[in-house]
Design an enzyme around this catalytic site. Structure first.
Site, PDB file in Angstrom:
ATOM      1  CB  VAL A 173      27.685  21.016  -5.198  1.00 33.47           C
ATOM      2  CG1 VAL A 173      26.727  20.102  -4.438  1.00 33.47           C
ATOM      3  CG2 VAL A 173      27.011  22.349  -5.498  1.00 33.47           C
ATOM      4  CD  GLN A 174      30.750  18.230  -7.966  1.00 30.13           C
ATOM      5  OE1 GLN A 174      30.609  19.390  -7.577  1.00 30.13           O
ATOM      6  NE2 GLN A 174      30.659  17.875  -9.246  1.00 30.13           N
ATOM      7  CE  LYS A 177      -4.579   0.810   0.465  1.00 25.15           C
ATOM      8  NZ  LYS A 177      -5.589   0.150  -0.408  1.00 25.15           N
ATOM      9  NE  ARG A 235      29.260  27.973  -7.056  1.00 23.94           N
ATOM     10  CZ  ARG A 235      28.991  26.817  -7.642  1.00 23.94           C
ATOM     11  NH1 ARG A 235      28.436  26.805  -8.844  1.00 23.94           N
ATOM     12  NH2 ARG A 235      29.270  25.666  -7.057  1.00 23.94           N
ATOM     13  CG  HIS A 237      21.886  27.080 -11.477  1.00 17.12           C
ATOM     14  ND1 HIS A 237      23.198  26.826 -11.178  1.00 17.12           N
ATOM     15  CD2 HIS A 237      21.413  25.975 -12.106  1.00 17.12           C
ATOM     16  CE1 HIS A 237      23.509  25.613 -11.611  1.00 17.12           C
ATOM     17  NE2 HIS A 237      22.437  25.076 -12.169  1.00 17.12           N
ATOM     18  CB  THR A 287      -3.333  -3.216  -0.765  1.00 20.64           C
ATOM     19  OG1 THR A 287      -4.566  -2.843  -1.360  1.00 20.64           O
ATOM     20  CG2 THR A 287      -2.522  -4.062  -1.737  1.00 20.64           C
ATOM     21  CG  ASP A 288      -8.895  -2.009   3.211  1.00 21.20           C
ATOM     22  OD1 ASP A 288      -8.915  -0.773   3.059  1.00 21.20           O
ATOM     23  OD2 ASP A 288      -9.545  -2.600   4.096  1.00 21.20           O
TER      24      ASP A 288
END
Length: 280
Positions: free
Chosen positions: A215-216, A10, A173, A244, A55-56
């Protein structure tokens, strides 16, 4: 033809647990996906549903576990859901419980945290994922879409230069991202909520207080710091898309732009992902 893989359950099972201690309430809201693997192949290959849990029923079990465990944090709640399935149904060999947490912030009125008034924490959602069988389990916590930025002390330079490159070097930046972070537990901390908060505080401190060559670069050092600060974590993974902020060219209007006016955009965006683990 062989059935090579199957699972079912579910999705988007939503439940709010409200722990009441007099006038002091604590809401815990989760949206869960619960999936089972096991002895269900006949439902696919022979139209035989006799082993299948509806699934209920999966939804009902989540609600029953919620009623019995109002005060559990999301990690222990996921474990309680998995345990009920594995204890009840021998045909279930593996259970996966994944949840996103809607985070409610206790509101202060006249400077005092109020017992039952909350505002929505709009910055990201909490995350929990548990895969469990009768002899093993893997538990992960984290955040999805947690958004933050710093307006200086970030650069992107000395990257590969060829005929297709148009982006200039920069050593100043805006760096911004909407982070998905997931950490895998090798042992249970004393308090999951406190440990998760400490991991986030460590990540933001490293991001905000150190120069980012990319970022790395920030991502790797953030992961190192989280692992060093929280010994119960085995590894931490990140997906950090760039948000950006592009400096707008104002020269047609006779104006300089000394890093003060930008076009915000995240389409297309850089997508940076990595997992940092421990030695050995």
């Amino acid at each position: 033809m062989p059935l090579t893989a199957s699972t079912y359950g579910k999705g988007r099972v939503r439940v709010m647990r409200l722990a009441r201690d007099g006038d002091h309430h604590t809401p815990r809201e989760l949206t869960l996906t619960v999936l089972m693997k096991g002895g269900f192949d006949a439902a696919w290959t022979r139209a035989d549903n006799r082993a299948c849990v509806a699934t209920d029923t999966v939804k009902n079990i989540v609600n029953v576990v919620a009623a019995r465990n109002v005060a559990l944090d999301k990690e222990a709640f996921a474990q309680a859901v998995a345990a009920l399935f594995l204890d009840t149904y021998p045909q279930v060999e593996e259970i996966s419980v994944e949840g996103r947490e809607t985070r409610w912030l206790r509101h202060a009125i006249d400077g005092t945290p109020h017992g039952h008034t909350f505002t929505l924490d709009g910055n990201g959602t909490g995350y929990v994922a548990l895969t469990a069988s009768r002899d093993r389990q893997m538990l992960r916590s984290g955040l999805r879409g947690y958004t933050f930025m710093k307006t200086t002390q970030s650069g992107w330079s000395n990257f590969f230069d060829d005929a297709y490159r148009t982006l200039p070097d920069t050593d100043d930046r805006i760096a911004a991202t909407s982070m998905d972070a997931t950490w895998t537990w090798s042992a249970a901390p004393t308090d999951y909520a406190a440990a998760n908060a400490a991991v986030l505080e460590t990540l933001i401190r490293v991001f905000g207080t150190t120069y980012s060559a990319s970022v790395q670069d920030s991502m790797y050092r953030m992961g190192e710091a989280a692992l060093a600060a929280t010994p119960e974590i085995a590894e931490i993974g990140f997906a950090m898309p760039n948000k950006h902020y592009i400096p707008i060219n104002l020269t047609p209007f006779g104006l300089d732009n000394p890093g003060t006016v930008f076009l915000p955009t995240d389409e297309p965006h850089g997508q940076i992902e990595a997992t940092i683990g421990r030695n050995g």
